[in-house]
Every structure is written in C-alpha cells, then in structure tokens.
Design a protein around this motif. Sequence first.
Motif, PDB file in Angstrom:
ATOM      1  N   TYR A 125      -4.201   1.079   3.690  1.00  0.00           N
ATOM      2  CA  TYR A 125      -3.566   1.323   2.399  1.00  0.00           C
ATOM      3  C   TYR A 125      -4.319   2.409   1.640  1.00  0.00           C
ATOM      4  N   ALA A 126      -3.610   3.045   0.725  1.00  0.00           N
ATOM      5  CA  ALA A 126      -4.225   4.045  -0.148  1.00  0.00           C
ATOM      6  C   ALA A 126      -4.143   3.571  -1.590  1.00  0.00           C
ATOM      7  N   VAL A 127      -5.236   3.778  -2.330  1.00  0.00           N
ATOM      8  CA  VAL A 127      -5.223   3.602  -3.777  1.00  0.00           C
ATOM      9  C   VAL A 127      -5.353   4.990  -4.388  1.00  0.00           C
ATOM     10  N   ILE A 128      -4.307   5.444  -5.043  1.00  0.00           N
ATOM     11  CA  ILE A 128      -4.281   6.774  -5.635  1.00  0.00           C
ATOM     12  C   ILE A 128      -4.401   6.619  -7.145  1.00  0.00           C
ATOM     13  N   PHE A 129      -5.509   7.090  -7.703  1.00  0.00           N
ATOM     14  CA  PHE A 129      -5.671   6.899  -9.144  1.00  0.00           C
ATOM     15  C   PHE A 129      -5.384   8.198  -9.884  1.00  0.00           C
ATOM     16  N   ALA A 130      -4.457   8.076 -10.805  1.00  0.00           N
ATOM     17  CA  ALA A 130      -4.019   9.208 -11.619  1.00  0.00           C
ATOM     18  C   ALA A 130      -3.894   8.731 -13.053  1.00  0.00           C
ATOM     19  N   ILE A 158      -5.464  17.623   0.894  1.00  0.00           N
ATOM     20  CA  ILE A 158      -5.958  16.904   2.069  1.00  0.00           C
ATOM     21  C   ILE A 158      -4.973  17.108   3.216  1.00  0.00           C
ATOM     22  N   ASP A 159      -5.252  16.509   4.355  1.00  0.00           N
ATOM     23  CA  ASP A 159      -4.332  16.637   5.483  1.00  0.00           C
ATOM     24  C   ASP A 159      -4.363  15.366   6.325  1.00  0.00           C
ATOM     25  N   GLU A 160      -3.507  15.326   7.303  1.00  0.00           N
ATOM     26  CA  GLU A 160      -3.369  14.144   8.154  1.00  0.00           C
ATOM     27  C   GLU A 160      -4.668  13.831   8.896  1.00  0.00           C
ATOM     28  N   GLU A 161      -5.360  14.874   9.343  1.00  0.00           N
ATOM     29  CA  GLU A 161      -6.598  14.685  10.102  1.00  0.00           C
ATOM     30  C   GLU A 161      -7.667  13.976   9.263  1.00  0.00           C
ATOM     31  N   PHE A 203       0.020  10.840   2.188  1.00  0.00           N
ATOM     32  CA  PHE A 203      -0.095   9.430   2.586  1.00  0.00           C
ATOM     33  C   PHE A 203       1.266   8.865   3.001  1.00  0.00           C
ATOM     34  N   GLU A 204       2.307   9.266   2.325  1.00  0.00           N
ATOM     35  CA  GLU A 204       3.669   8.841   2.686  1.00  0.00           C
ATOM     36  C   GLU A 204       4.002   9.238   4.111  1.00  0.00           C
ATOM     37  N   ASN A 205       3.604  10.436   4.504  1.00  0.00           N
ATOM     38  CA  ASN A 205       3.983  10.974   5.813  1.00  0.00           C
ATOM     39  C   ASN A 205       3.015  10.604   6.927  1.00  0.00           C
ATOM     40  N   HIS A 206       1.901   9.977   6.580  1.00  0.00           N
ATOM     41  CA  HIS A 206       0.935   9.617   7.614  1.00  0.00           C
ATOM     42  C   HIS A 206       1.396   8.335   8.313  1.00  0.00           C
ATOM     43  N   LYS A 218       6.509   4.389   0.309  1.00  0.00           N
ATOM     44  CA  LYS A 218       5.372   3.508   0.607  1.00  0.00           C
ATOM     45  C   LYS A 218       4.648   2.999  -0.641  1.00  0.00           C
ATOM     46  N   VAL A 219       4.995   3.511  -1.818  1.00  0.00           N
ATOM     47  CA  VAL A 219       4.355   3.025  -3.043  1.00  0.00           C
ATOM     48  C   VAL A 219       4.889   1.632  -3.351  1.00  0.00           C
ATOM     49  N   LYS A 220       4.012   0.633  -3.233  1.00  0.00           N
ATOM     50  CA  LYS A 220       4.406  -0.764  -3.429  1.00  0.00           C
ATOM     51  C   LYS A 220       3.853  -1.350  -4.721  1.00  0.00           C
TER      52      LYS A 220
END
Length: 239
Positions: free
Chosen positions: A3-8, A114-117, A40-43, A72-74
């Motif tokens: 999971y990702a936590v994206i803080f904005a 950032i990127d997929e890698e 993150f959506e596309n990974h 994917k944002v839940k």
Amino acid sequence: MNYAVIFAGGTGSRMNTKTRPKQFLTLHGKEIIIYTLEHFENHPDIDGISVVCIEGWIDYLKKLLDKYQIKKVKWISPGGTTGQESIYNGLNAMRDQISDESIVLVHDGVRPLIDEELISDNIEMVKKKGTAVTVVPAIETIMLVDENNQIVQNVDRQRCRVVRAPQSFRYQDILEAHDKARKAGINNIVDSATMMAAEGYTLYPVEGKPENIKITTPSDYYTFRAIVEAEENSQILGL
C-alpha cells in the motif's frame, strides 16, 4: 499486499501561491498530486492507496480521482497540524483493514518524478530487510556547523546520502512507532525514516534518481516542468 500512503496535507507556504495548495498546481492541465498518484495507480504490485489531503480540498480531490480514473485510492483523510500527524492519519485510516505484515510506502504528494522501478525496489528491500529508504548520493560538499554557526567539520561526501521518498516499512512497525510517539506527546518528527531510526530500526537505502525532487518552491516547479517536457519530447521524437 502493498500500500501507499500519499500525504498532501500541506499548504505550500514556500511556493508563493495564493490560489491553491502546491499539490493542486497544474502542469499541462493536470494536477501535481495526480502525476504522483498515477505512478502508484499504474504499478501492478500496489494494492491500495491512502491519501492525506487538506480538509477543505478533499471534495476537489475526489473529483480529480474520478476524472483521471484513479481507482486504488481507498482511504482519504484530512491533514494534520504537522507532517508527522498527517502521515499518522493516513496510516490510521487503514487500521484493522490491512494485514500487519503489509508493506507501506510513505510518499510525498508533491514528489511526482518517481517511476515504477523505484516503487518496486522499495517493496523488494522491505521484503528482504524490513525497511527501505529512498536516497540519492550527495554531490556537493557538506560541512557541519556548531551552535555559534561556525563551520567545525567537513563531512566525507562519499558517505553522505540525501534522504527522499518513498520511505517504506511493514505496516505494523510504522504504525506502532507512530502510536508510541503520539503517546509520548511527540508530534514534530521530520519524516518516517527519522522516526524509525529513533525506534532502533536499521534503515536500508534504495538509490533513486536525482530528478526525484519534492516540489516546494517555484524553482522546483520549473524543474519539474522541464523534466516532464523533456520526457514528452523524447517520446515524440524517438530520442
């Protein structure tokens, strides 16, 4: 599960914009936060995203998620008074809904290059070592100053790394660290890596690319624009 936590949750005072927070500034009609979320959506290995947003902009964010088909944002949580509190809100939103052993990548909403890698490397490092912190080598001379603002020591640049994001951990580990800090009344730890180091965790570096900047000032924005346009030109021209 990952999971990702994206803080904005910040207002972007250093950006000198009075119209909207920096994460909602646009480039070619698309908001910076969307550039970030799309990675993150596309990974294929990211299973869900928790976003922390300025409370007054949550409805606007929801419209953007629908517009750009970000599925994917839940979880969406309001930002806190500090970065630490904002990250906690994003982690806490997932409490009892994901496995303790899940891997969580904590990332800035205004770090869109950032990127997929890099996402994959963070996940793999946590699987192997338990922690992963994105870094880039220091390329300029670094010196320490004392309390009188006098230079007292030259630091070996070869051993220095600039810490960036994502910063990634097992969910149970990072959540427990936040719970412990809150119980102790601590609310101003600068980032997750600093918090986990203070808790005694060994941090393992994942080297990212230099262009993985955080868009904080107008000059950062212009750098972001130049990099995006260079990438677009290379695709169009086949360079």
